[in-house]
Design an enzyme around this catalytic site. Structure first.
Site, PDB file in Angstrom:
ATOM      1  N   SER A 148       0.851  -1.197   0.000  1.00 21.58           N
ATOM      2  CA  SER A 148       0.000   0.000   0.000  1.00 21.58           C
ATOM      3  C   SER A 148       0.879   1.236   0.000  1.00 21.58           C
ATOM      4  CB  SER A 148      -0.876   0.022   1.261  1.00 21.58           C
ATOM      5  OG  SER A 148      -1.592   1.241   1.348  1.00 21.58           O
ATOM      6  N   TYR A 161      -2.049  -0.794  10.387  1.00 15.60           N
ATOM      7  CA  TYR A 161      -2.143  -1.041   8.942  1.00 15.60           C
ATOM      8  C   TYR A 161      -0.872  -0.560   8.241  1.00 15.60           C
ATOM      9  CZ  TYR A 161      -4.036  -0.992   4.167  1.00 15.60           C
ATOM     10  OH  TYR A 161      -4.238  -1.205   2.819  1.00 15.60           O
TER      11      TYR A 161
HETATM   12  N1  LIG Z   1      -8.776  -0.260  -1.456  1.00 16.91           N
HETATM   13  C1  LIG Z   1      -7.707   0.481  -1.265  1.00 16.91           C
HETATM   14  O1  LIG Z   1      -7.790   1.733  -1.275  1.00 16.91           O
HETATM   15  C2  LIG Z   1      -6.361  -0.144  -1.054  1.00 16.91           C
HETATM   16  C3  LIG Z   1      -5.242   0.674  -1.078  1.00 16.91           C
HETATM   17  C4  LIG Z   1      -3.986   0.124  -0.877  1.00 16.91           C
HETATM   18  C5  LIG Z   1      -3.867  -1.234  -0.671  1.00 16.91           C
HETATM   19  N2  LIG Z   1      -4.957  -2.017  -0.639  1.00 16.91           N
HETATM   20  C6  LIG Z   1      -4.745  -3.456  -0.402  1.00 16.91           C
HETATM   21  O2  LIG Z   1      -5.346  -4.200  -1.423  1.00 16.91           O
HETATM   22  C7  LIG Z   1      -5.694  -5.507  -0.933  1.00 16.91           C
HETATM   23  C8  LIG Z   1      -7.121  -5.823  -1.322  1.00 16.91           C
HETATM   24  O3  LIG Z   1      -7.981  -4.866  -0.718  1.00 16.91           O
HETATM   25  P1  LIG Z   1      -9.386  -4.418  -1.331  1.00 16.91           P
HETATM   26  O4  LIG Z   1      -9.434  -2.953  -1.255  1.00 16.91           O
HETATM   27  O5  LIG Z   1      -9.627  -5.103  -2.615  1.00 16.91           O
HETATM   28  O6  LIG Z   1     -10.335  -4.963  -0.164  1.00 16.91           O
HETATM   29  P2  LIG Z   1     -11.614  -5.919  -0.174  1.00 16.91           P
HETATM   30  O7  LIG Z   1     -12.071  -5.887   1.249  1.00 16.91           O
HETATM   31  O8  LIG Z   1     -12.545  -5.558  -1.254  1.00 16.91           O
HETATM   32  O9  LIG Z   1     -10.997  -7.358  -0.507  1.00 16.91           O
HETATM   33  C9  LIG Z   1     -10.226  -8.089   0.396  1.00 16.91           C
HETATM   34  C10 LIG Z   1     -10.453  -9.569   0.144  1.00 16.91           C
HETATM   35  O10 LIG Z   1      -9.595 -10.298   1.037  1.00 16.91           O
HETATM   36  C11 LIG Z   1     -10.350 -11.347   1.629  1.00 16.91           C
HETATM   37  N3  LIG Z   1      -9.773 -11.695   2.930  1.00 16.91           N
HETATM   38  C12 LIG Z   1      -9.829 -10.978   4.091  1.00 16.91           C
HETATM   39  N4  LIG Z   1      -9.221 -11.660   5.066  1.00 16.91           N
HETATM   40  C13 LIG Z   1      -8.751 -12.816   4.526  1.00 16.91           C
HETATM   41  C14 LIG Z   1      -8.033 -13.931   5.037  1.00 16.91           C
HETATM   42  N5  LIG Z   1      -7.707 -14.007   6.327  1.00 16.91           N
HETATM   43  N6  LIG Z   1      -7.701 -14.930   4.185  1.00 16.91           N
HETATM   44  C15 LIG Z   1      -8.062 -14.872   2.887  1.00 16.91           C
HETATM   45  N7  LIG Z   1      -8.765 -13.852   2.350  1.00 16.91           N
HETATM   46  C16 LIG Z   1      -9.094 -12.838   3.151  1.00 16.91           C
HETATM   47  C17 LIG Z   1     -11.765 -10.784   1.754  1.00 16.91           C
HETATM   48  O11 LIG Z   1     -12.732 -11.805   1.895  1.00 16.91           O
HETATM   49  C18 LIG Z   1     -11.896 -10.006   0.454  1.00 16.91           C
HETATM   50  O12 LIG Z   1     -12.386 -10.805  -0.605  1.00 16.91           O
HETATM   51  C19 LIG Z   1      -5.444  -5.456   0.581  1.00 16.91           C
HETATM   52  O13 LIG Z   1      -4.215  -6.058   0.888  1.00 16.91           O
HETATM   53  C20 LIG Z   1      -5.396  -3.970   0.869  1.00 16.91           C
HETATM   54  O14 LIG Z   1      -4.649  -3.667   2.021  1.00 16.91           O
HETATM   55  C21 LIG Z   1      -6.210  -1.517  -0.828  1.00 16.91           C
END
Ligand SMILES: NC(=O)c1ccc[n+]([C@@H]2O[C@H](COP(=O)([O-])OP(=O)(O)OC[C@H]3O[C@@H](n4cnc5c(N)ncnc54)[C@H](O)[C@@H]3O)[C@@H](O)[C@H]2O)c1
Length: 260
Positions: A148, A161
């Protein structure tokens, strides 16, 4: 929509593939000809992603909890049986819980670390034999972690985080060095503000969602929020053979937020 077909003949594993960025990555790899193991803690959403890959897609969906060694080992066994090896591992699963260290008790701290940092470590470790088997057979394999922008800079009330994501960037560098001569490349992406359910959960804490969305959209210098496909395109690049000279890097995808 891409017309590239960089993953024909490649076997790919995506964690947290049931939603948001993970789903977009699974769809992108599949659209480019890859066979994808769609892994998520949520069985229904993993299945839904697999269905979206198309009726003729040869991958599979399975439940896997990145906090559990047993669960990852079981999924790795399914992958070995179905694919016989792994060309691309995308460690995407992650959670966000807001708070200063005062507001973050040890249980919450441990939970965030278990999913966001220990998860990518454990998945990489358990899938490593299958990745290395492929590098020997084909000359290359790739791991891409989803870190991130919050691992590169910080933001108020996101202590655990941010620390977890800084750890992922560091893990990327260590793994890149340790496996460089084995032709296993390891990189990470550092997304900024991306429109997924994670962001919607943050908006839900605000008194006025529309106003929160408007304000958030103005934060990146480009004046809009990224979408999961923006991140999927970058992950696909880092996973593809065309980035063969790229390892140990952290690619920022943030509409310019981090430049300020
Ligand atoms: N959305 C943002 O702005 C953003 C920014 C930077 C980084 N990220 C990173 O991107 C990645 C995906 O995030 P997103 O925004 O798509 O979120 P999201 O909540 O839409 O998706 C996360 C997915 O991970 C799964 N998950 C959660 N805990 C789990 C576990 N213990 N084992 C297996 N699966 C698990 C959830 O069921 C979900 O399908 C994350 O690592 C997040 O930190 C997101």
């Amino acid at each position: 929509m891409t017309t590239a077909r960089r993953f024909i003949g490649k076997d790919c594993v995506v964690t947290g593939a049931g939603s948001g960025i993970g789903r977009a990555v699974a769809l992108r790899l599949a659209a480019e000809g890859g066979r994808v193991a769609v892994l998520d803690i949520n069985a229904d959403s993993a299945r839904e992603t697999l269905d979206m890959c198309g009726a003729d897609h040869k991958g599979f969906a399975a439940v896997m909890d990145v906090r559990s060694e047993t669960s990852i080992a079981a999924a790795a066994g399914q992958v070995a049986k179905a694919f016989g090896g792994v060309d691309v591992l995308v460690n995407n699963a992650g959670i966000e819980i807001q708070g200063t260290i005062e507001e973050t008790g040890p249980e919450i701290w441990d939970e965030i670390m278990a999913v966001n940092l220990r998860g990518p470590y454990l998945c990489s470790r358990i899938f490593l034999p299958q990745l290395l088997a492929r590098t020997e057979a084909t000359g290359g394999a790739a791991v891409v972690h989803n870190a991130s922008l919050m691992g590169q800079v910080s933001s108020p009330r996101l202590a655990a985080y941010c620390a977890s994501k800084a750890g992922v960037i560091s893990l990327t560098r260590s793994m890149a060095l340790d496996f460089a001569t084995k032709n296993l490349r390891v990189n990470c992406v550092c997304p900024g503000i991306i429109h997924t359910s994670m962001l919607e959960r943050r908006f839900a804490l605000e008194p006025d969602r529309a106003e929160a969305y408007r304000r958030t959209s103005q934060r990146p210098p480009v004046h809009y929020i990224g979408n999961p496909e923006d991140v999927a395109a970058a992950i696909a690049y880092l996973a593809a053979d065309e980035s063969r000279f790229v390892t140990g890097s952290a690619l920022t995808i943030d509409g310019g937020v981090g430049a300020a």
